[in-house]
Design a protein around this motif. Structure first.
Motif, mmCIF file in Angstrom:
data_model
loop_
_atom_site.group_PDB
_atom_site.id
_atom_site.type_symbol
_atom_site.label_atom_id
_atom_site.label_comp_id
_atom_site.label_asym_id
_atom_site.label_seq_id
_atom_site.Cartn_x
_atom_site.Cartn_y
_atom_site.Cartn_z
ATOM 1 N N PRO A 101 0.750 -1.565 -0.584
ATOM 2 C CA PRO A 101 0.216 -0.272 -0.338
ATOM 3 C C PRO A 101 0.822 0.713 0.085
ATOM 4 N N GLU A 102 2.141 1.281 0.151
ATOM 5 C CA GLU A 102 2.951 2.329 -0.214
ATOM 6 C C GLU A 102 2.798 3.256 -1.783
ATOM 7 N N SER A 103 2.849 2.356 -2.295
ATOM 8 C CA SER A 103 2.480 3.022 -3.264
ATOM 9 C C SER A 103 0.886 4.136 -3.833
ATOM 10 N N ARG A 104 -0.036 3.702 -3.010
ATOM 11 C CA ARG A 104 -1.041 4.072 -3.107
ATOM 12 C C ARG A 104 -1.417 5.143 -3.627
ATOM 13 N N PRO A 105 -1.025 6.446 -2.384
ATOM 14 C CA PRO A 105 -1.139 8.282 -2.227
ATOM 15 C C PRO A 105 -1.153 8.138 -4.632
ATOM 16 N N VAL A 106 0.096 8.013 -4.593
ATOM 17 C CA VAL A 106 0.649 7.818 -6.144
ATOM 18 C C VAL A 106 0.028 7.682 -7.105
ATOM 19 N N LEU A 107 -0.943 5.802 -7.008
ATOM 20 C CA LEU A 107 -1.417 5.332 -7.529
ATOM 21 C C LEU A 107 -3.430 5.975 -7.871
ATOM 22 N N ILE A 108 -3.539 6.512 -7.005
ATOM 23 C CA ILE A 108 -4.655 7.420 -6.717
ATOM 24 C C ILE A 108 -4.710 8.191 -7.452
ATOM 25 N N LEU A 109 -3.487 9.384 -7.432
ATOM 26 C CA LEU A 109 -3.449 10.493 -8.508
ATOM 27 C C LEU A 109 -3.222 10.504 -9.874
ATOM 28 N N CYS A 110 -2.136 9.329 -10.040
ATOM 29 C CA CYS A 110 -1.845 8.806 -11.606
ATOM 30 C C CYS A 110 -3.357 8.489 -12.137
ATOM 31 N N VAL A 111 -3.995 7.476 -11.498
ATOM 32 C CA VAL A 111 -5.142 6.401 -12.382
ATOM 33 C C VAL A 111 -6.440 8.301 -12.302
ATOM 34 N N ASN A 112 -6.451 9.186 -11.443
ATOM 35 C CA ASN A 112 -7.189 10.539 -11.418
ATOM 36 C C ASN A 112 -6.629 11.333 -12.549
ATOM 37 N N SER A 113 -5.466 11.159 -13.074
ATOM 38 C CA SER A 113 -4.919 12.113 -13.749
ATOM 39 C C SER A 113 -5.379 11.705 -14.864
ATOM 40 N N TYR A 114 -5.035 9.787 -14.959
ATOM 41 C CA TYR A 114 -5.585 9.549 -16.689
ATOM 42 C C TYR A 114 -6.859 9.867 -16.976
ATOM 43 N N PHE A 115 -7.845 9.375 -16.094
ATOM 44 C CA PHE A 115 -9.287 9.650 -16.455
ATOM 45 C C PHE A 115 -9.934 11.450 -17.257
ATOM 46 N N ILE A 116 -8.610 12.040 -15.993
ATOM 47 C CA ILE A 116 -9.304 13.703 -16.469
ATOM 48 C C ILE A 116 -8.571 14.076 -17.978
ATOM 49 N N LEU A 117 -7.618 13.367 -18.102
ATOM 50 C CA LEU A 117 -6.547 13.266 -19.697
ATOM 51 C C LEU A 117 -8.211 12.843 -19.959
ATOM 52 N N MET A 118 -8.177 11.840 -20.261
ATOM 53 C CA MET A 118 -9.487 11.144 -20.662
ATOM 54 C C MET A 118 -10.322 11.631 -21.432
ATOM 55 N N GLY A 119 -11.084 12.311 -20.319
ATOM 56 C CA GLY A 119 -11.667 13.858 -20.585
ATOM 57 C C GLY A 119 -11.880 14.330 -21.450
ATOM 58 N N LEU A 120 -10.029 15.597 -21.391
ATOM 59 C CA LEU A 120 -9.256 16.309 -21.888
ATOM 60 C C LEU A 120 -9.703 16.198 -23.416
ATOM 61 N N LEU A 121 -9.322 14.905 -23.469
ATOM 62 C CA LEU A 121 -9.399 14.224 -24.977
ATOM 63 C C LEU A 121 -10.909 13.960 -25.582
ATOM 64 N N THR A 122 -11.465 13.828 -25.181
ATOM 65 C CA THR A 122 -12.799 13.436 -26.047
ATOM 66 C C THR A 122 -13.535 15.398 -26.268
ATOM 67 N N LEU A 123 -12.988 15.975 -25.076
ATOM 68 C CA LEU A 123 -13.914 17.112 -25.306
ATOM 69 C C LEU A 123 -12.671 17.993 -26.690
ATOM 70 N N TYR A 124 -11.791 17.303 -26.986
ATOM 71 C CA TYR A 124 -10.383 17.705 -28.075
ATOM 72 C C TYR A 124 -10.780 17.985 -28.750
ATOM 73 N N THR A 125 -11.462 16.109 -29.279
ATOM 74 C CA THR A 125 -12.330 15.463 -30.464
ATOM 75 C C THR A 125 -13.547 15.764 -30.610
ATOM 76 N N THR A 126 -14.249 16.945 -29.895
ATOM 77 C CA THR A 126 -15.434 16.973 -30.239
ATOM 78 C C THR A 126 -16.032 17.941 -30.638
ATOM 79 N N PHE A 127 -15.159 18.749 -29.491
ATOM 80 C CA PHE A 127 -15.416 20.917 -29.945
ATOM 81 C C PHE A 127 -13.553 21.130 -30.737
ATOM 82 N N LEU A 128 -12.719 20.721 -31.139
ATOM 83 C CA LEU A 128 -11.604 20.980 -31.892
ATOM 84 C C LEU A 128 -11.681 20.604 -32.897
ATOM 85 N N GLU A 129 -11.338 19.119 -32.833
ATOM 86 C CA GLU A 129 -11.099 18.161 -33.763
ATOM 87 C C GLU A 129 -12.422 18.283 -34.885
ATOM 88 N N LYS A 130 -13.478 17.987 -34.207
ATOM 89 C CA LYS A 130 -15.121 17.647 -35.224
ATOM 90 C C LYS A 130 -14.806 16.939 -36.234
#
Length: 202
Positions: free
Chosen positions: A84-113
């Motif tokens: 469990p020593e890696s737990r804080p870093v794992l939580i941060l990385c997982v959250n970052s991944y999903f946030i970036l995937m959300g940004l990617l969805t917005l990017y492809t939807t509203f910028l790339e179109k």
């Protein structure tokens, strides 16, 4: 009898492969759409001699690369510092991944179109600003109607004009699924000319 240089043979082989007709499974909508999209790119880069810009695609790749980097860092950190020593870093990385995937969805939807081509028309003298052409398309599943949308942004006035057409893919593919470029290219050129004509009128 003199032998042809290897470089000449290679360039001739490459030219022949480039000129080879594109053949796809005409029942595969994605393959058909990609073939037509590539033909549009060919018209803009080879016939009209515009320079393709990859900035829009680079933005998507950058977001995807950072997201993958976060996932890889999480794996490495967990290997070096087991749970469990890696737990804080794992939580941060997982959250970052999903946030970036959300940004990617917005990017492809509203910028790339759905834009698959951004082409730059540079002023030969280098005095006037560059003009920008964008092309997007759609081909719905189980449908034969290909919709091509082209926009032109005048670098001087910064005004954008648009043109589009929708036709059955049967107009440009034979029974074997071979793209008839000589029939498709004039359609693209017609849209291109209509936008340039509007430019000259104003």
């Amino acid at each position: 009898m003199a032998h042809a240089k290897r470089s000449d043979v290679d360039s001739a082989s490459l030219k022949a492969s480039e000129d080879k007709p594109i053949k796809v499974d005409k029942w595969d909508g994605s393959a058909v759409k990609n073939a037509l999209d590539d033909a549009v790119k060919k018209a803009f880069t080879e016939k009209f001699k515009y320079v393709e810009s990859h900035k829009l695609m680079d933005g998507r790749l950058a977001i995807s690369g950072i997201a993958v980097g976060a996932a890889m860092f999480a794996l490495l950190w967990d290997y070096l510092h087991p749970f469990p020593e890696s737990r804080p870093v794992l939580i941060l990385c997982v959250n970052s991944y999903f946030i970036l995937m959300g940004l990617l969805t917005l990017y492809t939807t509203f910028l790339e179109k759905g834009i698959f081509l951004v082409a730059i028309d540079r002023d030969p003298a280098g005095v006037d600003p560059d003009h920008t052409w964008k092309a997007s398309s759609s081909l719905k599943r189980f449908d034969d109607m290909y919709h091509l949308f082209i926009s032109f942004t005048d670098g001087v006035t910064n005004k954008t004009r648009e043109a589009e057409f929708e036709k059955s893919i049967s107009c440009w593919f034979d029974t074997n699924g071979t793209l008839l470029y000589d029939l498709f290219e004039p359609e693209v050129s017609k849209l291109h000319s209509s936008l340039l004509s509007d430019k000259k009128k104003k």
